[in-house]
Design a protein around this motif. Sequence first.
Motif, PDB file in Angstrom:
ATOM      1  N   HIS A 158       0.803  -1.221   0.000  1.00 20.88           N
ATOM      2  CA  HIS A 158       0.000   0.000   0.000  1.00 20.88           C
ATOM      3  C   HIS A 158       0.835   1.271   0.000  1.00 20.88           C
ATOM      4  O   HIS A 158       0.355   2.324  -0.418  1.00 20.88           O
ATOM      5  CB  HIS A 158      -0.958  -0.012   1.202  1.00 20.88           C
ATOM      6  N   ASN A 159       2.051   1.211   0.470  1.00 19.36           N
ATOM      7  CA  ASN A 159       2.906   2.400   0.496  1.00 19.36           C
ATOM      8  C   ASN A 159       3.997   2.358  -0.582  1.00 19.36           C
ATOM      9  O   ASN A 159       4.997   3.075  -0.488  1.00 19.36           O
ATOM     10  CB  ASN A 159       3.565   2.534   1.883  1.00 19.36           C
ATOM     11  N   GLN A 160       3.786   1.519  -1.590  1.00 18.91           N
ATOM     12  CA  GLN A 160       4.798   1.346  -2.640  1.00 18.91           C
ATOM     13  C   GLN A 160       4.266   1.788  -4.012  1.00 18.91           C
ATOM     14  O   GLN A 160       4.577   1.174  -5.030  1.00 18.91           O
ATOM     15  CB  GLN A 160       5.235  -0.128  -2.697  1.00 18.91           C
TER      16      GLN A 160
END
Length: 648
Positions: A158-160
């Motif tokens: 999700h943070n990539q």
Amino acid sequence: MAKSIVSTKRLGSQLIHWLLEEDRGEKEGPYRKEESHRQHPWWQVMCLTGVDYFSTLGYQPGIAALAAGALSPIATLILVLLTLFGALPIYRRIAAESPHGEGSIAMLERLLPWWQGKLLVLCLLGFVATDFIITITLSAADATAHIIENPLTPNWLHNQTIAVTLILVALLSAVFLRGFREAIGIAVVLVGVYLLLNFIVVGVGSYQILTHPGAIANWQTALFARHSNPLLLIGISLLIFPKLALGLSGFETGVTVMPLVKGSNNDTPQHPKGRIRNTRKLLTTAALIMSFFLLTTSFITTLLIPVAEFASGGKANGRALAYLAHLYLGNGFGTIYDLSTISILWFAGASAMAGLLNIVPRYLPRYGMAPNWARATRPLVLVYTAIAFVVTIIFRANVEAQGGAYATGVLVLITSAAFAVTLSAHRHRQKRARTVLGIITLLFLYTTIVNIIERPEGIKIAGFFIGTIIFTSLVSRVWRSTELRAERIEVDELAGQFLAEESQGAIRLIANRLNTGDVLEYFMKEKEVREDNHIPPNDPILFLEIMVSDASEFADVIKVKGVQVGDYRILRAESAAVPNAIAALLLYIRDHTGKIPHAYFGWVEGNPIQYLLRFILFGEGDIAVVTREVLRRAEKNPHKRPGIHVGG
């Protein structure tokens, strides 16, 4: 240590050879040949253009809702009207006037000759590059949004967002580095499945609105919260709708793929009426399908999705229709929808990359404005991929942030197309068509200007591309100016007779700038050259006259015709550059007669820098010096090189 250095050099040499490797079967000679395409029914080709055009549904509704809020359906309606009654008539006319896939840019090139046409084309290529590069990065970013927001995706992804987007762009690059050909069959499947899934989502969304009338009431409340006057709402929508211009993409692609469209049996290369008719069907059908989906998806997403979900970090950001698919049809159907969207968005990037790879060989080599390595696909793929990486990182793989740049590229191309057909109507003295098309051009010009003012990042990116293209093109033009620059030489019967007569002895040609063209002119020129160069009075001579046709062109077919004025024999031709044409003709004479020809010139007087600029811009300059340099580069063996003599 020595073995390591040798091994490194060998690997470097192999890498360069691989990068510059060309398909010998498709590329012969100095310039890329027109590829012969297998033709397909128009509806299949529509799917090929649709991977770019229809895939914008993946992010268009969400961007429209962010830009226009509750006014999104009204602003979208205005956009649809401009599509059907503005862009569609323009490109239907372009299909008739440019039926071989050149598109509107080539129309402007023909309508505006010389350097102004070339510079305009270079500027438009900057906007094309903006359009296609942002298509790659925007599509990859939106595909990433569908991957990350899917409930089955691991949390650590999700943070990539940037990393996943870069991987998708790199995979696209790998496909083209390995070798890519048009895949209409894949496009038909992708577009068919994608449109079917979108139709299901639209149907379910419409059912939800009909069974929950409160959604319409809430929308009306939001719509009239600030402005209760319907006319004022329409006026505001007119100001807002340029932000929604993403939905206009695909028209330029529709006319550039015309060679793939199957026509009728009685089509001729000069008048492919069947191909034009079927391309118009393609354009009209695509516009109608897209207009339907633009209106319906804008309506259901605006009414059914909370405003907060459209914002950055929201579950509908960049994936409004996917949000509804998961919400109302479950994660199973939603995942299928996500996979379909990811596939078509990724393939839209492939379509854009293919378009970029066709731009350089179609225009820049003809202008002499691309280095030799730009004819190879793989180096260009690496260049475009690097640019796409930079754009992705700058915009942090944000879909909405890239919308302005994408819309700028699309709108400038459509505005230039509208200007091209208006100019064409003016040239053909079609007053009514000129008036209507002029009004449409002004509408698109307004839309473009508003979009640039609202989101200036698009013009900044385009400005970077334009500046880079113009700078590198001019450097390349200067660097390649001493090439032969002749596609071939055609000699008429009388000129061939002159050369056959001269081949019995020494072949001497006197370069002459045509003035009055009478016997006195040739008498005085011959007298001057014979005295300056000590040519025996009984040795026969030929006069050689090259007139500049269009100095902005780079290579051309040199047609030599024989002319007789009194007792004087003249070889006369036209070319983009005088020295290069003389050098090419001298080599032609050598190869066809087996004798080394000699050319005679007079010295020029004046600033050498001035003559250099005259050569680059106007194809003339210090002709003797440049002719010798062209010959030196073309023929490495000095003993086989035609002689250049300068007297006076």
